[in-house]
Design an enzyme around this catalytic site. Structure first.
Site, mmCIF file in Angstrom:
data_model
loop_
_atom_site.group_PDB
_atom_site.id
_atom_site.type_symbol
_atom_site.label_atom_id
_atom_site.label_comp_id
_atom_site.label_asym_id
_atom_site.label_seq_id
_atom_site.Cartn_x
_atom_site.Cartn_y
_atom_site.Cartn_z
ATOM 1 N N GLU A 60 0.814 -1.224 0.000
ATOM 2 C CA GLU A 60 0.000 0.000 0.000
ATOM 3 C C GLU A 60 0.840 1.262 0.000
ATOM 4 O OE1 GLU A 60 -0.798 -2.657 1.844
ATOM 5 O OE2 GLU A 60 -2.820 -3.200 1.177
ATOM 6 N N HIS A 129 -10.672 -4.755 10.601
ATOM 7 C CA HIS A 129 -11.322 -4.504 9.308
ATOM 8 C C HIS A 129 -12.572 -3.640 9.476
ATOM 9 C CE1 HIS A 129 -8.643 -7.261 7.298
ATOM 10 N NE2 HIS A 129 -9.328 -7.229 6.187
HETATM 11 C C1 LIG Z 1 -2.514 -4.446 4.381
HETATM 12 C C2 LIG Z 1 -3.529 -5.272 3.702
HETATM 13 N N1 LIG Z 1 -3.748 -5.094 2.382
HETATM 14 C C3 LIG Z 1 -4.684 -5.844 1.747
HETATM 15 C C4 LIG Z 1 -5.408 -6.778 2.421
HETATM 16 C C5 LIG Z 1 -6.477 -7.611 1.704
HETATM 17 N N2 LIG Z 1 -5.992 -8.973 1.565
HETATM 18 C C6 LIG Z 1 -6.272 -9.915 2.486
HETATM 19 S S1 LIG Z 1 -5.517 -11.346 2.165
HETATM 20 C C7 LIG Z 1 -4.827 -10.766 0.769
HETATM 21 C C8 LIG Z 1 -3.975 -11.682 -0.065
HETATM 22 C C9 LIG Z 1 -2.820 -12.218 0.673
HETATM 23 O O1 LIG Z 1 -2.207 -13.231 -0.058
HETATM 24 P P1 LIG Z 1 -1.058 -14.123 0.544
HETATM 25 O O2 LIG Z 1 -0.140 -13.307 1.374
HETATM 26 O O3 LIG Z 1 -0.448 -14.867 -0.576
HETATM 27 O O4 LIG Z 1 -1.793 -15.110 1.530
HETATM 28 P P2 LIG Z 1 -2.884 -16.225 1.217
HETATM 29 O O5 LIG Z 1 -4.208 -15.619 1.501
HETATM 30 O O6 LIG Z 1 -2.718 -16.666 -0.186
HETATM 31 O O7 LIG Z 1 -2.604 -17.317 2.191
HETATM 32 C C10 LIG Z 1 -5.195 -9.436 0.555
HETATM 33 C C11 LIG Z 1 -4.803 -8.609 -0.597
HETATM 34 C C12 LIG Z 1 -5.164 -6.905 3.814
HETATM 35 N N3 LIG Z 1 -5.861 -7.766 4.573
HETATM 36 N N4 LIG Z 1 -4.218 -6.158 4.415
#
Ligand SMILES: Cc1ncc(C[n+]2csc(CCOP(=O)(O)OP(=O)(O)O)c2C)c(N)n1
Ligand SMILES: [Mg+2]
Lengths: 327, 330
Positions: A60, A129
């Site tokens: 971000e 959230h």
């Molecule tokens: C700072 C932040 N930005 C965006 C999000 C929204 N978000 C939640 S999970 C996610 C994807 C994360 O992917 P990864 O780290 O690969 O973990 P996975 O869910 O695949 O286990 C996003 C973009 C968030 N929760 N926090």
């Protein structure tokens, strides 16, 4: 006038601006191929391509800073931050770069970025959230903060924000994307400053913004039909700057003020509006102004606790009745 | 792992799978609210690493996909389910929800909802463990896409500079919500990103628990022996959408099929059957017992538990009766 949903109104505004100006870009997490978490960019990737509708990494502060940097030399980015809770991570770039660069360069540089992000408490999303961050953004000089309460405002504010040469933060709401409303068929630029009287009334002014405008309108209908109290509802769609003249005009007419905010009371929209009333029209008051705010707690997961933490139309009704000595 | 270990872990993984599937149902029934991120497909990651570590002793921290990690550390599944139901008996007393499971007694230091948030927290826990002279280590489980946060790089750097006992486990499931890794990230192999910090790093198959265990053993031993941080990348796949609100439409069907053939539970089961450690009937009986336990004990407990009282909305915001709030002599 076409009836459309809040997300459709935002999508239309972004579509028109992308079509008009090749320097307009849209960027954010899952805005491209996925079409946006709340569909606000649906179909835009297919239409404008990956160079202009950009899926960003989960960085971000990085991608917001990149957008701000691009805006220094003529790009017009619309940055979507998936949720205001994640905007905390981009505060450094928003506050230290976008909001200050015009001033500290003596007017040589400007950061015409639009940052759109939904805030508010949705359903049981928990403490990390459920932030309502408008009060954080509105306290910083150099940044405009607007917060649409309906699809018409959403469309017109995005349009004006893209054209405006200041950085503009658009505070949306997770629960409002499917709200329907009329939007003019022709191009429409909503003013970035000012306020709107959403309902005329004589007895008390209910100040709201974004979702709380709807609590105020609902409360006003109830109070009119059940208690004969005629509420004026003022929609503060611009939180920075707040509309001093509009606040003064309405309070000078009704002599009473209640401010409804979804956020916690401390250092909030309510305290700011009260201060303005104090400064502009203290002697017009027939009663001390009152805030209807969230409880000062991190938002709990449990649905009952969550409901108890966040105000609504009922709380506005109670506040009005109490002010009129009817409770 | 001994044959007995493998049998035990097979049951534990099967339990985790069924637990998560039951959460799915409860969400559809609206017993669970908010965001719900499930773990099926990735079980060998948490179990393989924690088999090589000391659950309940080592400190574990992760993101929002946290139920199974908590349970493996020793959290009572009843309390985890009750948390998902928002009950007072939940592991966070109904205040946290799915993304915020905590069980500090078992050194499960929490699930966090902000992507990348736990990286520095894990390094901080490692710092504390080092100061205390503890032989416990800090283990941080996060996804692939989280590595695009600045906190990833900042934490690796500090962990190396201060020689902190922290193991970073990357569960690389190739996606961050709907964005495939190659569209957001310069390299698919996450372990390569660590070389700039001179931290040892390895990558292995995250579907094969024996491979995970072997790689994790080296990693855990390295960290526990005082040699500083380690990075372990596990190549894996989630079988469901990112969360319950994710349509999961963006993944090619043949990719999904390929990974479903590499189900960590089925792979271990078949290996045990082949080695004549168990029979298919043993496995079926195990499954029945697991399902019964979940239904008759766990769900029942969650259903029957009371909700928190609204009068206690402000409990846990700040410390109760902290003597220094009033100052004076102490
Ligand atoms: C700072 C932040 N930005 C965006 C999000 C929204 N978000 C939640 S999970 C996610 C994807 C994360 O992917 P990864 O780290 O690969 O973990 P996975 O869910 O695949 O286990 C996003 C973009 C968030 N929760 N926090
Ligand atoms: Mg991932």
């Amino acid at each position: 006038m076409a009836v459309m949903m809040y997300w459709e109104a935002i999508r239309r505004a972004q579509d028109e601006e992308l079509a008009r100006d090749p320097m307009v870009i849209v960027m954010g997490e899952d805005v491209g191929v996925a079409g946006g978490t709340y569909k606000a960019t649906k179909g835009l990737y297919e239409k404008y391509g990956a160079e202009r509708v950009i899926d960003t990494p989960i960085s971000e502060n990085g991608f917001t800073g990149l957008g701000i940097g691009a805006s220094f030399i003529g790009v017009r980015p619309i940055i979507e931050i998936m949720s205001v809770n994640f905007a905390w991570l981009a505060m450094d770039q928003i506050f230290n770069s976008a909001a200050k660069v015009r001033y500290m360069s003596g007017g040589q540089l400007e950061a015409p970025v639009v940052i759109r992000s939904p805030g508010g408490t949705a359903h049981q999303l928990g403490a990390q959230h459920s932030a309502r961050m408008e009060k954080v953004f509105m306290g910083v000089a150099g940044l405009r903060v607007v917060t649409p309460s309906n699809p018409r405002q959403a469309y017109g504010l995005v349009k004006s924000a893209v054209r405006c040469n200041d950085p503009v933060f658009i505070n949306e709401h997770e629960l409002m994307y499917n709200m329907k409303g009329e939007v003019p068929d022709e191009e429409y630029f909503h003013p970035l400053e000012g306020s709107e009287v959403a309902r005329q009334g004589r007895d008390v002014t209910l100040f709201g913004y974004n979702i709380s405008v709807h609590w105020c309108l609902e409360a006003a209908e109830f109070l009119a039909s059940h208690h004969g109290i005629d509420c004026e509802v003022v929609d503060l769609y611009s939180l920075s700057p707040l509309d001093r003249a509009g606040i003064k005009a309405s309070v000078s007419k009704t002599h009473r003020a209640i401010i409804a905010e979804e956020a916690e009371a401390p250092v909030g929209v309510g305290s700011e509006v009260m201060a303005i009333i104090n400064e502009e029209c203290f002697f017009e008051l027939d009663a001390a102004p009152v805030r209807v705010s969230a409880r000062n707690v991190p938002i709990p997961y449990n649905h009952r606790l969550e409901k108890a933490a966040i105000p609504g139309a009922k709380d506005v009704v109670h506040a009005v009745l109490k002010m009129f000595g009817k409770q | 792992m001994t044959p007995a270990d493998k049998k035990r872990v097979l049951r534990e993984m099967l339990f985790a799978r069924r637990f998560e599937e039951r959460c799915y149902e409860a969400y559809v029934e609206r017993k669970i609210g908010g965001f719900l991120h499930l773990y099926p497909g990735q079980e060998a990651c948490a179990f393989g690493v924690m088999e090589a570590a000391r659950p309940g002793h080592d400190y574990v921290i992760t993101g929002y996909r946290d139920h199974v990690h908590a349970i493996k550390c020793g959290a009572d599944p009843k309390a985890v389910m009750a948390e998902l139901y928002g009950k007072e008996t939940g592991s966070s007393k109904g205040r946290g929800g799915s993304m915020h499971i905590f069980d500090v007694e078992h050194h499960f230091m929490g699930g966090y909802a902000l992507v990348g948030g736990p990286f520095p927290l894990a390094a901080g826990i490692a710092k504390g463990l080092k100061m205390k002279g503890s032989d416990a280590i800090s283990i941080c489980f996060l996804g692939d896409a989280a590595n695009n946060q600045g906190t990833f790089h900042e934490s690796l750097n500090m962990a190396k500079v201060w020689n902190l006992p922290v193991l970073y486990v990357c569960e690389n499931n190739l996606y961050g919500i709907g964005t495939r890794i190659d569209r957001s990230t310069a390299v698919i192999d996450q372990y390569k990103r660590v070389s700039g910090y001179d931290i040892p790093a390895a990558q292995t198959d995250g579907q094969d628990i024996e491979k995970v265990y072997e790689a994790a053993k080296i990693a855990v031993d390295h960290v526990r022996s005082g040699k500083g941080p380690y990075f372990l990348e596990l190549m894996t796949y989630r079988y469901r959408g990112h969360s319950m609100s994710d349509s999961n439409a963006y993944r090619p069907k043949d990719e999904e099929r390929m990974w479903s053939k590499r189900d960590p539970i089925i792979m271990l089961r078949d290996r045990l059957i082949e080695a004549k450690q168990i029979t298919l009937d043993d496995y079926k009986a195990m499954d029945t017992a697991v399902l019964e336990e979940i239904e008759n004990e766990i769900i029942k407990f969650a259903e029957a538990s009371p909700e928190p009282s609204v009068d206690e909305l402000e409990k846990y915001v700040l410390a109760d009766n902290d003597p220094y709030v009033r100052g004076g002599k102490h």
